[in-house]
Design an enzyme around this catalytic site. Structure first.
Site, mmCIF file in Angstrom:
data_model
loop_
_atom_site.group_PDB
_atom_site.id
_atom_site.type_symbol
_atom_site.label_atom_id
_atom_site.label_comp_id
_atom_site.label_asym_id
_atom_site.label_seq_id
_atom_site.Cartn_x
_atom_site.Cartn_y
_atom_site.Cartn_z
ATOM 1 N N HIS A 144 132.541 68.751 16.976
ATOM 2 C CA HIS A 144 132.841 68.863 15.550
ATOM 3 C C HIS A 144 133.875 67.822 15.094
ATOM 4 C CE1 HIS A 144 130.572 72.488 16.305
ATOM 5 N NE2 HIS A 144 131.434 72.761 17.273
ATOM 6 N N GLU A 190 131.642 75.418 26.887
ATOM 7 C CA GLU A 190 132.158 76.335 25.867
ATOM 8 C C GLU A 190 133.339 77.029 26.530
ATOM 9 O OE1 GLU A 190 131.403 76.833 22.786
ATOM 10 O OE2 GLU A 190 129.343 76.161 22.464
#
Ligand code: ZN
Length: 287
Positions: free
Chosen positions: A82, A251
């Site tokens: 991101h 993650e």
């Protein structure tokens, strides 16, 4: 990531924005069947053939000094998920780009955040910087897919291209999840499956396994809500699909879990993630 494709972005985002969960990709592709059995990593450690010892009376230096780490000089691409400017630029980040396997996906997403509003993009950027510093200290060349935390993108296909163009020995994407399932916690590591090229086969799987093993050894728990034993075979992640280099996506944990959010929000906690990820990359490069 599968579980988090719901709106989790902070409320400050513009209403028109396509809200997202964590992953580098937005909603789409059905979960992969993923029957691919995790390949067993066989690694033969070749024992060096002993050189005939000289019969000289003078002492000789040991055959090879292991002081030069084999990972020195290798190239690692770190891809912090991101970007801080994504939320304010919905048109750019919602633009469809190639995602591999004949699919398209939005260029990028906003990522998730802790319940208190600490954003994933800030977490991933800081952890990546810490990982990169540790690797650079070992003589490893580090390339980042983004240089700051207030820009837009780059798109997921561009991120993959950066790894490919750098001829990276390893590409590691860093994310954090945003599952709101009760009690969901732990980290998991995604890899492309079924593989689309040789690098996505054994090398990427071994990179993912090494990340999983090293993070577990480093005191992190594997996810209890996604994947299997901390690994997740994925066909729907653009960055992995488009990579021609060994690549995996970590993650780090669930930002919606209070315990993990506290760890991610603290600098000490982020250093713990970074130390484990850096150690895993070094172990992979040395293997
Ligand atoms: Zn993410």
């Amino acid at each position: 990531m599968v579980a988090v494709r719901r709106a989790t972005a902070p409320l400050l985002l513009a209403g028109a924005l396509l809200l997202t969960g964590c992953s580098d990709d937005a909603p789409a592709a059905p979960a992969p069947a993923a029957p691919a059995p995790a390949p067993v990593v066989t690694r033969t450690t070749t024992t060096p053939t002993p050189s005939p010892s000289p019969s000289s009376v003078t002492s000789v230096a040991p055959p090879s000094t292991p002081s030069t780490p084999s990972e020195a000089g290798k190239v690692v691409v770190l891809d912090p998920g991101h970007n801080g400017g994504n939320g304010a630029h919905p048109a750019e980040i919602n633009r469809q780009v190639p995602a591999g396997r004949g699919q398209t996906k939005p260029c990028n997403t906003t990522g998730t955040a802790t319940n208190a509003g600490y954003p994933e993009h800030a977490f991933t950027f800081d952890v990546a910087q810490r990982v990169g510093k540790a690797l650079a200290d070992k003589g490893i060349k580090v390339v980042y897919t983004r240089q700051d935390d207030n820009g837009v993108g780059p798109c997921v296909d561009r991120r993959a291209a950066i790894g490919n163009d750098a001829d990276a020995d390893a590409v590691v994407s860093i994310h954090a999840d945003g599952s709101e399932a009760a009690g969901a916690n732990g980290f998991h590591v995604a890899y492309s499956a079924p593989p689309l090229n040789a690098a996505q086969g054994e090398p990427s799987t071994r990179l993912a396994q090494t990340l999983r093993d090293t993070m577990r050894t480093g005191g992190f728990s594997t996810a209890n809500y996604i994947g299997t034993n901390g690994l997740s075979a994925r066909a729907d992640l653009a960055g992995l699909n488009l990579s021609t280099r060994p690549a995996a996506l970590v993650e780090c944990g669930n930002m919606r879990n209070a315990t993990e959010a506290a760890r991610m929000t603290s600098a000490d906690g982020r250093q713990q993630f970074a130390t484990a990820i850096a150690a895993a990359i070094e172990a992979y490069l040395a293997s």
